[in-house]
Motif scaffolding. Sequence first.
Motif, PDB file in Angstrom:
ATOM      1  N   ARG A  50       0.831  -1.215   0.000  1.00 25.22           N
ATOM      2  CA  ARG A  50       0.000   0.000   0.000  1.00 25.22           C
ATOM      3  C   ARG A  50       0.862   1.260   0.000  1.00 25.22           C
ATOM      4  O   ARG A  50       0.561   2.234  -0.666  1.00 25.22           O
ATOM      5  CB  ARG A  50      -0.905  -0.012   1.244  1.00 25.22           C
ATOM      6  CG  ARG A  50      -1.788   1.242   1.416  1.00 25.22           C
ATOM      7  CD  ARG A  50      -2.930   1.299   0.424  1.00 25.22           C
ATOM      8  NE  ARG A  50      -3.899   0.236   0.650  1.00 25.22           N
ATOM      9  CZ  ARG A  50      -4.971   0.366   1.442  1.00 25.22           C
ATOM     10  NH1 ARG A  50      -5.185   1.488   2.103  1.00 25.22           N
ATOM     11  NH2 ARG A  50      -5.822  -0.641   1.558  1.00 25.22           N
ATOM     12  N   HIS A  51       1.932   1.261   0.767  1.00 24.11           N
ATOM     13  CA  HIS A  51       2.796   2.446   0.889  1.00 24.11           C
ATOM     14  C   HIS A  51       4.264   2.033   0.935  1.00 24.11           C
ATOM     15  O   HIS A  51       4.612   0.999   1.506  1.00 24.11           O
ATOM     16  CB  HIS A  51       2.477   3.234   2.169  1.00 24.11           C
ATOM     17  CG  HIS A  51       1.041   3.624   2.310  1.00 24.11           C
ATOM     18  ND1 HIS A  51       0.478   4.684   1.646  1.00 24.11           N
ATOM     19  CD2 HIS A  51       0.054   3.072   3.065  1.00 24.11           C
ATOM     20  CE1 HIS A  51      -0.802   4.782   1.975  1.00 24.11           C
ATOM     21  NE2 HIS A  51      -1.088   3.810   2.834  1.00 24.11           N
ATOM     22  N   TYR A 100       2.193  -3.026   4.383  1.00 20.88           N
ATOM     23  CA  TYR A 100       1.109  -3.842   3.861  1.00 20.88           C
ATOM     24  C   TYR A 100      -0.072  -3.660   4.814  1.00 20.88           C
ATOM     25  O   TYR A 100      -0.004  -4.059   5.986  1.00 20.88           O
ATOM     26  CB  TYR A 100       1.522  -5.316   3.797  1.00 20.88           C
ATOM     27  CG  TYR A 100       2.446  -5.624   2.642  1.00 20.88           C
ATOM     28  CD1 TYR A 100       1.933  -5.910   1.385  1.00 20.88           C
ATOM     29  CD2 TYR A 100       3.837  -5.629   2.807  1.00 20.88           C
ATOM     30  CE1 TYR A 100       2.774  -6.194   0.316  1.00 20.88           C
ATOM     31  CE2 TYR A 100       4.682  -5.914   1.757  1.00 20.88           C
ATOM     32  CZ  TYR A 100       4.143  -6.191   0.501  1.00 20.88           C
ATOM     33  OH  TYR A 100       4.974  -6.471  -0.556  1.00 20.88           O
ATOM     34  N   PHE A 101      -1.124  -3.047   4.314  1.00 19.62           N
ATOM     35  CA  PHE A 101      -2.275  -2.681   5.139  1.00 19.62           C
ATOM     36  C   PHE A 101      -3.003  -3.924   5.660  1.00 19.62           C
ATOM     37  O   PHE A 101      -3.288  -4.856   4.911  1.00 19.62           O
ATOM     38  CB  PHE A 101      -3.230  -1.808   4.326  1.00 19.62           C
ATOM     39  CG  PHE A 101      -4.388  -1.263   5.115  1.00 19.62           C
ATOM     40  CD1 PHE A 101      -4.187  -0.519   6.266  1.00 19.62           C
ATOM     41  CD2 PHE A 101      -5.693  -1.500   4.695  1.00 19.62           C
ATOM     42  CE1 PHE A 101      -5.245  -0.003   6.978  1.00 19.62           C
ATOM     43  CE2 PHE A 101      -6.765  -0.991   5.409  1.00 19.62           C
ATOM     44  CZ  PHE A 101      -6.546  -0.249   6.556  1.00 19.62           C
TER      45      PHE A 101
END
Length: 215
Positions: A50-51, A100-101
């Motif tokens: 995700r980021h 990782y969400f």
Amino acid sequence: MSGYKIVYRGGEGEIVEKKSRFIATVCPVNSEEDAAAFIEQTKKKYWDARHNCHAFVIGERNELSRCSDDGEPAGTAGKPMLDVLLGAGLHNVCVVVTRYFGGTLLGTGGLVRAYSGAVQEGLANSLVIEKILNCRMKIYTDYNGIGKIQYILGKSSAVTVNSEYTDRVVVEILIDKVFSEALIKEITEATSGKASIEILEECYCGVADGEIIVF
């Protein structure tokens, strides 16, 4: 500067907060181009995350520093990551924290703690050393003076790099520049000026895995 801390060998660390994985990857860098290449490489490795937030500091006095939240709420990722690097007194280092969400929002405080904690974990798995400005010098003496010189060197912070025994003795050493003048004075006085000392260069040195590294 007489000395500063660097990451000699990068490492990786991971923490989990409410099922979100935060993976910190640490790498030594010498320029903004090095940092950009490392960031891009890490983003490709973790392309499905995700980021991929980052922070880096470059220069003996940290003349250049940058950070990015990469989509996280402003100030919750990049700046806390940068604060950890600066707080540790590190130079010439870049860190990317991959998230990782896990499905649960952490809130502003939770994100700050998670990104800071991940960087700390990454640094704990890296090799951090101090680069110290040294003088490399050669000491020339006769056989009558070598005993006194070896005694002085033995109780100093000097490291003997090489010794040659021919018609005279030549000892090459490295010593922290801060202590070099006092050492020269002590050797000169102990040998009544018979020993001669040649300063070869100033260079940064550090100790990694028990070995002296000259930069």
